[in-house]
Design a protein around this motif. Structure first.
Motif: not given
Ligand SMILES: Cc1cc2nc3c(=O)[nH]c(=O)nc-3n(C[C@H](O)[C@H](O)[C@H](O)COP(=O)(O)OP(=O)(O)OC[C@H]3O[C@@H](n4cnc5c(N)ncnc54)[C@H](O)[C@@H]3O)c2cc1C
Length: 427
Positions: A40, A82-83, A123, A140, A322-323
């Protein structure tokens, strides 16, 4: 599967962009499948850095990766959008209209076909329906929200300075996000002092509210205790066993009836999948809306749909959001989806290997844990090893996406930038 399969990855975050990039370099490059990424927004950010963008201690302009540029160099397609639903019967992802910042429609709603769909939409914080939170709190969870918070933070600092008053900020959630944000905001004020406010910035009062008995519950107790001591040393008011029962325009009400006044109120507690998962054609979801998958990351309902990262939930082996988990799951699919596409070989179970965890409190301190339970950092050169480890995770991610030489150049560019720009966002 069809001769030229359509693989659709929804969400270009930690998991989705790594997956699209890797599949592009294999299936996409060899012409065995068309890989399409939909997000999105137009650019990727490393979500674990959002609290730094919110505080302004890291400039987000330098730390965004353009999806279009990444796609053009790694043999996959990118579409912004956006899906809003998945039509499983006809194997189509449904995209809502794409709007510009002023709300006008740039692209009409449309559908994108898939043979295999990977959901990687991440999430958001979970307010558990607490009254007043949605209306009166800042979140955030993405770059727009982090930038929005930063704008408000700078304006309220200015207002407090003008009124010779104290700016009070309350953060709900003593997990990694809330704890790191509290430290980063304190660091931001330290840095602001270098530039203006007559070297005498307004006072900042930060309160961290955690419902459980200790902050950083995912870490060993000794890390929680040390982190709390460190936060208290920099004058953050840490309140554990503080259950928030409501929020209004002036602060938070706690379950014990007390009230915590706060000009800025941040909700950084809980994790749930984006609400849109309820529109994914009846896929089984858990109570947090996460897509329930088998150990091989395939939906329990549909063999053409996979889910990775924060939006997924492995029924018998839940993993933390987590990442590290997101990356490992993306790597697993990147390794095994090519054989699925080429020969129909089923994707095997994904075995998570815990490589430990790291938390960094600004420049003040940091701790890490290794799989055996060993704790490092904290006191050792002021936790430098843990803070460096935290930074290295991001650099590793950059190198993975950019390749070694571009990744290293990007590190160099970031370092050069620190010599040119102020070390905290001032405008
Ligand atoms: C402030 C903060 C600090 C953190 N610190 C840590 C840390 O120190 N260590 C750690 O391991 N983890 C940390 N995390 C958690 C970590 O960031 C997440 O677990 C990780 O980013 C998850 O990856 P993901 O690919 O599942 O989702 P994300 O990285 O959140 O990516 C999701 C993507 O989907 C897109 N999206 C969402 N909905 C739609 C839709 N309907 N249509 C199209 N696109 C969409 C978004 O734009 C985004 O680009 C932290 C999180 C936050 C918020």
């Amino acid at each position: 599967m069809a001769e030229k399969s359509e693989i659709l990855v929804v969400g270009g975050g930690v998991a989705g962009l790594a997956l699209a990039t890797r599949l592009g370099k294999t299936l996409g490059k060899q012409g065995d499948a068309r890989i399409t990424l939909i997000d999105k927004s137009f650019s990727h950010v490393w979500k674990p850095m959002l609290h730094c963008f919110a505080a302004g201690t890291v400039q987000n302009e330098n730390n965004r990766i353009s999806f279009m540029s990444q796609a053009s160099q790694h043999y996959f397609d990118f579409w912004p959008g956006e899906v809003v639903a998945v039509d499983r019967l006809n194997r189509k992802a449904v995209l809502g209209p794409f709007r510009s910042a002023d709300g006008s429609v740039v692209l009409d709603g449309r559908t994108v076909d898939y043979d295999a769909l990977v959901l990687a939409i991440g999430s958001c914080a979970n307010d558990f329906g607490t009254p007043g939170v949605a209306e009166h709190c800042l979140f955030i969870d993405n770059l727009i929200e982090a930038n929005g918070f930063n704008e408000k933070f700078r304006m309220e600092l200015l207002r407090a300075f003008g009124a010779n008053a104290e700016l009070d900020i309350a953060i709900v959630g003593g997990g990694a996000t809330g704890t790191q944000l509290a430290a980063e905001l304190h660091k931001a004020l330290d840095l602001v002092r270098l530039y203006s406010f007559e070297k005498n910035p307004p006072k900042l009062k930060i309160t961290l509210l955690e419902a459980g008995p200790r902050i950083l519950p995912a870490f060993p107790e000794q890390v929680s205790e040390a982190a709390q001591r460190e936060l208290e040393r920099i004058k953050v008011d840490v309140r554990t066993s503080a259950m928030v029962s409501g929020a209004d325009e002036g602060g938070f009400t706690l379950k014990d009836g007390s009230y915590v006044p706060a000009t800025l109120r941040v909700w950084a507690a809980g994790v749930k999948a984006p609400a849109v998962t309820a529109q994914f054609g009846g896929l089984s979801l858990n109570r947090s809306g996460q897509v329930i998958v088998q150990p091989n990351l395939c939906s329990v309902d549909d063999e053409r749909i996979f889910a990775v990262g924060d939006c997924s939930f492995i029924r018998d082996e839940p993993l933390p959001p987590t990442a590290q988990v997101a990356r490992q799951q993306a790597h697993h699919l990147a390794k095994h989806v090519p054989a699925l596409i080429r020969n129909g070989t089923a994707v095997p179970s994904c075995v998570f290997r815990n490589k430990g965890a790291i938390v960094a409190l600004g420049d003040y301190n940091g701790w890490g844990t290794l799989p055996g339970g060993t704790v490092f950092g904290g006191g050792l050169l002021n936790g430098l090893s843990a803070r460096l480890g935290h930074m290295m995770l991001y650099r590793q991610h950059q190198v993975e996406l950019y390749g070694l030489s571009r990744g290293l150049m990007s590190c160099l560019a970031d370092w050069l930038d620190t010599l040119v720009r102020p070390s905290v966002r001032l405008d």
